[in-house]
Scaffold this active site. Structure first.
Site, mmCIF file in Angstrom:
data_model
loop_
_atom_site.group_PDB
_atom_site.id
_atom_site.type_symbol
_atom_site.label_atom_id
_atom_site.label_comp_id
_atom_site.label_asym_id
_atom_site.label_seq_id
_atom_site.Cartn_x
_atom_site.Cartn_y
_atom_site.Cartn_z
ATOM 1 N N CYS A 44 169.271 -14.829 15.116
ATOM 2 C CA CYS A 44 169.919 -16.010 15.086
ATOM 3 C C CYS A 44 171.322 -16.333 14.657
ATOM 4 C CB CYS A 44 169.109 -17.219 14.245
ATOM 5 S SG CYS A 44 169.214 -16.994 12.618
ATOM 6 N N CYS A 45 171.881 -17.234 15.060
ATOM 7 C CA CYS A 45 173.196 -17.550 14.376
ATOM 8 C C CYS A 45 173.302 -17.887 12.954
ATOM 9 C CB CYS A 45 173.972 -18.622 15.316
ATOM 10 S SG CYS A 45 173.970 -18.333 17.174
ATOM 11 N N PRO A 46 174.511 -17.429 12.488
ATOM 12 C CA PRO A 46 175.545 -16.670 12.861
ATOM 13 C C PRO A 46 175.575 -15.168 12.725
ATOM 14 C CG PRO A 46 175.927 -17.321 10.656
ATOM 15 C CD PRO A 46 174.726 -17.282 10.908
#
Lengths: 268, 76
Positions: free
Chosen positions: B11-13
């Site tokens: 997932c981000c970041p």
């Protein structure tokens, strides 16, 4: 150091640094490879140590011979109520490892003196002066001049404080204050009191300077003194230059070895 | 030289953090192929790539995910 891959945990822990332009993985590796000697783990050393540890500075040396006292807890945030009576370097080590087990902590349970200061300073990249007395401050200064180490200075009293970064060859504490004040003329925090949050501000300025110096980014407080007044919330800046007639870093230094000032200052 | 990173499920970041770390290691002109999830990742990572001055050569949709071709630019 450059070849070492970050672990998944390190990628997460340091992600907000790695994301920063100008820091990145390269910068984080510089932090992990750096060593800082903190002189004092009190009001200034506490916040500085916490943030340097959180930032992942690889090795932190702690110089403090004192034990935690109840009166310290109003500002010395490395130490907790259950640490009272414990050596400060011990409670500091616990607190630092609680934040970041990556950090290697080297406790030096000694009073800084002309006997040990040069060796201590020589073992680190940068020195952060969080001392609370003139004899130690002058020892730190002179040892940093003799060993060509950056000296990140901070000092506080009552409601105000100051900070600057003495880079080798760019002036030192003695350029500003050639000799310690006569005994009894400047009160200590013990006598005069200090606003608890004040060392937080100054100590974190010192930590910021240390991190910038390690990363090689921005402009450090070299040849600049920042004065902070907590009551008016004003920062003032004064520029200075190396004094060619400075007794320790000038052209013809009169001080060529470390001096123990204790007896002159009447502090102990 | 072309490197490949499968960042599906990252997932981000952290997907971008990993791409950024990889881009620091390779030389200018080297290419990096990255597999990314739809949604936030495909909205964020390409923007970060170009913001840091690298070239986004190609974005190919592949079902639920996207294949990015990045070329390293700028400082090494």
């Amino acid at each position: 150091m450059a070849d070492i891959r970050f672990s998944e945990e390190q990628i997460r822990r340091y992600s907000r640094h790695i994301l920063l332009q100008g820091v990145g993985g390269k910068g984080q590796r510089k932090l992990l490879g750096a060593s800082v000697l903190l002189v004092g783990t009190g009001g200034l050393g506490s916040p500085a140590a916490l943030y340097l540890a959180a930032a992942g500075v690889g090795k932190l040396g702690l110089v403090d011979f004192d034990v935690v006292d109840l009166s310290n807890l109003q500002r010395q945030v490395l130490h907790h109520t259950h640490d009272i009576g414990r050596l400060k370097v011990e409670s500091a080590t616990t607190a630092i490892h609680d934040i970041n087990p990556d950090v290697q902590v080297v406790p030096h349970t000694v009073r800084l003196s002309s006997e040990n200061a040069l060796n201590l300073v020589a073992g680190y990249d940068i020195v952060l002066d969080g001392s609370d007395n003139f004899p130690t401050r002058y020892l730190v200064n002179d040892a940093c001049v003799f060993k060509s180490k950056p000296n990140i200075h901070g000092s506080i009293l009552l409601f105000h404080g100051m900070a600057t970064t003495f880079l080798p060859g760019k002036g030192c504490y003695r350029c500003l204050y050639p000799v310690p004040p006569p005994p009894g003329t400047v009160p200590s925090c013990q006598e005069a009191g200090v606003l608890g949050v004040l060392p937080g501000i100054i100590g974190i300025i010192q930590a910021t300077e240390t991190i910038k110096l390690i990363l090689g980014i921005g402009e450090v407080l070299s040849e600049r003194l920042v004065f902070y007044d907590a009551l008016t919330m004003e920062f003032k800046e004064v520029k200075y230059k190396r004094n060619p007639r400075c007794p320790v870093c000038g052209e013809e230094p009169s001080i060529t070895r470390l001096i123990d000032y204790e007896e002159f200052c009447g502090l102990r | 030289m072309k490197k490949f990173m499968d960042l599906r499920g990252t997932c981000c970041p952290y997907n971008w953090v990993k791409v950024k770390l990889e881009l620091e290691e390779v030389d200018n002109g080297d290419q990096l192929e990255v597999l990314l999830d739809d949604g936030e990742p495909i909205r964020n990572v390409p923007r970060s790539v170009t913001q840091e001055g690298h070239a986004l050569l190609k974005v190919t949709p592949e079902g639920e995910h996207f294949r990015l071709l990045i070329e390293k630019r700028g400082e090494k």
